[in-house]
Every structure is written in C-alpha cells, then in structure tokens.
Design an enzyme around this catalytic site. Structure first.
Site, short mmCIF file in Angstrom:
data_model
loop_
_atom_site.label_atom_id
_atom_site.label_comp_id
_atom_site.label_asym_id
_atom_site.label_seq_id
_atom_site.Cartn_x
_atom_site.Cartn_y
_atom_site.Cartn_z
N ASP A 28 0.81 -1.23 0.00
CA ASP A 28 0.00 0.00 0.00
C ASP A 28 0.84 1.27 0.00
O ASP A 28 0.44 2.29 0.56
CB ASP A 28 -0.96 0.03 1.21
N LYS B 171 2.04 2.21 -5.01
CA LYS B 171 2.67 1.66 -6.23
C LYS B 171 1.83 1.92 -7.46
O LYS B 171 2.36 2.16 -8.54
CB LYS B 171 2.88 0.15 -6.11
N GLY C 210 -4.26 -4.30 -4.57
CA GLY C 210 -5.31 -3.35 -4.96
C GLY C 210 -4.64 -2.06 -5.33
O GLY C 210 -3.99 -1.43 -4.51
N HIS C 211 -4.71 -1.72 -6.60
CA HIS C 211 -4.09 -0.48 -7.04
C HIS C 211 -5.18 0.54 -7.34
O HIS C 211 -6.02 0.32 -8.20
CB HIS C 211 -3.24 -0.72 -8.29
N GLN D 217 2.05 -6.05 -3.23
CA GLN D 217 2.36 -6.12 -1.80
C GLN D 217 3.68 -5.38 -1.51
O GLN D 217 4.03 -4.48 -2.26
CB GLN D 217 2.39 -7.57 -1.28
N ARG E 85 -6.04 0.64 7.93
CA ARG E 85 -4.62 0.27 8.01
C ARG E 85 -4.04 0.77 9.33
O ARG E 85 -4.42 1.83 9.82
CB ARG E 85 -3.84 0.88 6.85
P1 IMP Z 1 -2.77 -12.82 1.70
O1 IMP Z 1 -1.85 -12.25 0.69
O2 IMP Z 1 -4.23 -12.56 1.39
O3 IMP Z 1 -2.50 -14.26 2.01
O4 IMP Z 1 -2.52 -12.04 3.09
C1 IMP Z 1 -1.30 -12.18 3.81
C2 IMP Z 1 -0.88 -10.86 4.44
O5 IMP Z 1 -0.51 -9.94 3.40
C3 IMP Z 1 -1.97 -10.14 5.23
O6 IMP Z 1 -1.37 -9.45 6.31
C4 IMP Z 1 -2.54 -9.16 4.24
O7 IMP Z 1 -3.17 -8.07 4.87
C5 IMP Z 1 -1.27 -8.75 3.51
N1 IMP Z 1 -1.51 -8.27 2.16
C6 IMP Z 1 -1.81 -8.99 1.06
N2 IMP Z 1 -1.93 -8.20 -0.01
C7 IMP Z 1 -1.66 -6.95 0.39
C8 IMP Z 1 -1.58 -5.68 -0.29
O8 IMP Z 1 -1.76 -5.56 -1.51
N3 IMP Z 1 -1.27 -4.61 0.49
C9 IMP Z 1 -1.02 -4.73 1.80
N4 IMP Z 1 -1.07 -5.88 2.47
C10 IMP Z 1 -1.39 -6.98 1.78
#
Ligand code: IMP
Length: 448
Positions: A12, A15, A39-40, A237, A321
């Site tokens: 977040d 990007k 999520g962009h 991520q 967040r």
């Molecule tokens: P997962 O990717 O859904 O398995 O989640 C694993 C961890 O990564 C969790 O703490 C999510 O909140 C975090 N996470 C996954 N995708 C994102 C992102 O795009 N931005 C921020 N955190 C993310």
C-alpha cells in the site's frame, strides 16, 4: 532500460500511481507475483479505478499487459475486471463500440489458478486460527485464496491456466486434489465437502472464455527483450510481506522482492534493470504481525489522524490500516534485499502542517541498540523504536510543485535525511493523489 517497481514497506505504498506513470514509458507491463490480494487505486482525470489483478498499465492505450507465471490467477476476478474496464469505456473499437481487450492482455499458460476451494480454505483457516494468538494465530489475509493456491503450487497439486484448456488433464488433477481437500474439509474444518463435477464444469467454462487471452508470456518477454522494448515489472504487496524475507509468518505467500520479478516471469538475471522502491513518508500495515513504529498504542489520536488524512483503508478489503512513523531500519533492509537503485516517495502531503516528524533510525532490544532488522518475528515484536525528530513542513499546493526547489525547505531536508541514511536517491515524489501531482526527479528508463 527496464524497471522493476517494488513496495519497500508492508504494501500500500502507492505503487499503483507510480506504475501508472511508468507505464507510459514501457511497452510491456508485467504482473509477476501475488494475485488479486493487491489493490491499485488510480485517479485519472478525477476518476477512480481500482484494479486487483490486471496490470494498471491497462489504462494506457497501446501497451501490452502481461500476467506472468508467478501470479496466482483468479479467472472469475479477471473477467469481472475486464467487464468493468469495458463498461468504463476503456476499450472501444473503431466505431466506438465496446470491445474485449484480447490483444492487450495476456495470461501465462503456467500461472496457477485460484479456484473457489482456495478462497473457502483461506477463510476457514483464518477463522480457525482466530482462536489462537501469536505466531500460530490469524494472519489477517485478504481471504482471496492466495495462500492456499500457492500451497498447491509448491506441493505440486496446483491447476495451471493451461490445464483449463485440457479437459482430460483437468479432470484427473481436480479429482486428485479434491480427494485430499475433502479429508481436511470433513475432519479438520467440519465443512461441506467439495464436489468434482460442478467444479470441473466451471473450470471448462472459464477456460473457454480465457482461451483468447492465454499465451506463452515468457516467450513474449524474450521477444520484447531481443527488440529492446522497455518492460515494467509491476510488484504487488511489499518487501516485508515477502514469504522469504518478510516478517514471517505474517507475510503473503509469494516473493514480493525484486528477485521475484525474474522467477515470476521467466527472465534471467542479466537483464538491464533499475529497481525502484516505493515508500510512503510514513508507514502502514494491514493484517497482523510486528510493526515497530506503530502509533496505535503510543498515540492513538495521531494514528487516527494519519489514517484519516491519508485515507488509509485497504483497497482490497476496506480494512483500516495500522499507521506509524517512517522506519528507516526496515527501509534500509528493503534497499538491500531488493537492490533498490532509486526511491519513489509518496504521501508526504499527508504529513503537511505537522509540528514535527519522527523517523526511526535504530531499535532498542533488551538493552542493546539494533541497526538491522532482527530475523526473529518475536524479537521484532518486542523492539522499541529510537527516533530522530525533524521539523515538520507547512502546506504546499501540489500543482505548484514543478521542481524540488518548489517544495518546503523542511520537506527537502526530510528527503535529504532519507537519502543520506539509505545511500539511495529519491527519483520520484508524489506530491498529491492525482496522476499529474507528481515530481519526476530522474527517469529510471533513461538510466545508463
Ligand atoms: P494474503 O496475501 O491474502 O494471504 O494475506 C497475507 C498478508 O498480506 C496479510 O497481512 C494481508 O493483509 C497482507 N496483504 C496482502 N496483499 C496486500 C496488499 O496488496 N497490500 C497490503 N497488504 C497486503
């Protein structure tokens, strides 16, 4: 020159906006890891678009967007995004009629597919884990099936995009994987059993619809490299969510670091590339796990203020967040582990009119000072951040910033402090949320 964009924190970092900007300079834009957990949020001409799976470069006409082998691919989400782009008039033929973007979006045959049972398992696991705490507890996943799909890939029981086009292979693979899953469903989760036939039918339908988008993405990239076409590798991520180098086990299930761009797309390490790390002027994190500079328990009002001004709510799940000061110990680690050659600083506008700004430059743990990120998540949970306090900056109008000299002096000092600490230049600064509210200091595609 080619560019890899990575999140240098916990995701977040903004990007989407940087990728959108760099997309204008690339011919190919590649997603190489993660899935629709990303999520962009893009704001173009005041219009907001949120993309989870399709590279944000899709909003630039004439670019080829690739979803490479390292991505876990949810076809249902893919078609939802395609439809919303078509509805939003992003794709029109010569007569102005809506058209499908087959020619500009390509999905790797080798990408692993997220199926409904992956989402079910993700949610069942999280519910189950919420009864526990600490390292065995809830991760706070996005619930999109990302972890279970990567588990199947590594365990060699995954379904790849190519399988959706081969009914016999597909049936055999689904049968094998469901046999195992159903043992879990019945005995571990006490949940309804998964049925083969409806799933098989769904996969066939999805495969047929997907057929025109499926390609040998690695081959497309090799061709692009041979012809010296600029490529943008779009990371999702952030570094500290990397499955190898992040705050394990509170991580996502892929390699979010720059190296993931190579394995996740099938490109070798000799490729000329600049690595741009995106960082906010402060830090945020969603989900559970250690966060040394988090403000929630120290100064909840300030934590809430940053969350509110920065609109810090997840683009994928809408979750608030967690917020905190900039952590240079963690950022230095990100610079090292990614080989970052330039930084893009985002959201400094959120900190306008703050009296002072704190920056964490070391940690204290059991009477010792640490200058490096500890490997143990338990230690990282316990560290106390040590801060430098810098003067805040007043307000500025993002539209009046055309060069670094137009920024308030205190903000320039803040940027200099970051650069000196990390020995990496800030090459881009986002001065506000809009596409045009950006200060480009140097262009990584032109680097020699
Ligand atoms: P997962 O990717 O859904 O398995 O989640 C694993 C961890 O990564 C969790 O703490 C999510 O909140 C975090 N996470 C996954 N995708 C994102 C992102 O795009 N931005 C921020 N955190 C993310």
């Amino acid at each position: 020159m080619n560019v890899i964009v990575v999140g240098a924190q916990w995701g977040d970092e903004g990007k989407g906006k940087v990728v959108d900007l760099y997309s204008a300079k690339a011919d190919y834009i590649v997603r190489y890891q993660g899935g629709n957990n990303a999520g962009h949020t893009l704001v173009v001409n005041g219009k907001k678009t949120v993309l989870h799976l399709i590279p944000s470069g899709i909003l630039h006409p004439g670019k080829t967007c690739l979803i490479a082998n390292g991505v876990v691919f949810d076809p249902e989400v893919f078609f939802e995004e395609i439809e919303s782009l078509v509805q939003s008039e992003a794709f029109r033929d010569h007569s102005g009629n809506p058209t499908q973007p087959h020619h500009v979006v390509r999905v790797s045959e080798r990408a692993h597919v997220i199926l409904p049972y992956h989402r079910t398992l993700d949610q069942l696991r999280e519910n189950h884990a919420s009864k526990l705490s600490g390292a065995g507890g809830k991760i706070g996943t996005t619930g999109r099936g990302i972890g279970p799909a990567y588990e199947d890939k590594v365990a060699r029981r995954g379904i790849q995009v190519i399988d959706l086009l081969r009914p016999d292979v597909l049936r055999a693979k689904l049968k094998r994987t469901l046999e195992e899953k159903n043992v879990l469903m019945k005995h571990h989760f006490d949940a309804p059993l998964l049925e083969l036939e409806p799933l098989f039918e769904l996969c066939l339908r999805l495969g047929e619809r997907l057929r025109p988008y499926v390609a040998d993405v690695r081959g497309v990239l090799v061709h692009a490299l041979q012809h010296k076409k600029p490529i943008l590798f779009e990371g999702a991520q952030g570094t500290l969510l990397d499955v190898d180098h992040g705050t394990y086990p509170f991580v996502t299930s892929s390699n979010t670091v720059a190296g993931g761009a190579l394995t996740g797309s099938g490109v070798g390490p000799g490729v000329p590339v600049q690595v741009i790390g995106i960082t906010k002027a402060y830090t945020t994190r969603v989900g559970t796990g250690p966060f040394p500079t988090e403000l929630e328990h120290v100064d909840p009002e300030l934590a809430q203020k940053i969350r509110k001004i920065g609109a810090e709510f997840g683009a994928t799940t809408g979750r608030p967040r967690r917020t905190g000061w900039l952590d240079l110990v963690a950022l230095k680690y990100a610079v090292e582990v990614n080989g970052i050659t330039g930084l893009a600083l985002t959201k400094a506008d959120v900190l306008q009119n703050f009296d002072h700004i704190k920056v964490c430059t070391s940690y204290r743990l059991a009477g010792n000072t640490l200058y490096e990120l500890p490997s143990s998540g338990e230690d990282l949970e316990k560290v106390e951040p040590a801060y430098e306090v810098l003067p805040g900056w007043g307000s500025y109008n993002p539209r009046e910033i055309h060069s670094p000299a137009d920024l308030p002096q205190e903000l320039r000092d803040y940027m200099r402090f970051i650069e000196d600490f990390l020995h990496v230049p800030i090459v881009l600064m986002s001065t506000g949320p809009g596409r045009e509210e950006t200060l480009v200091i140097s262009d990584p595609f032109q680097a020699s």
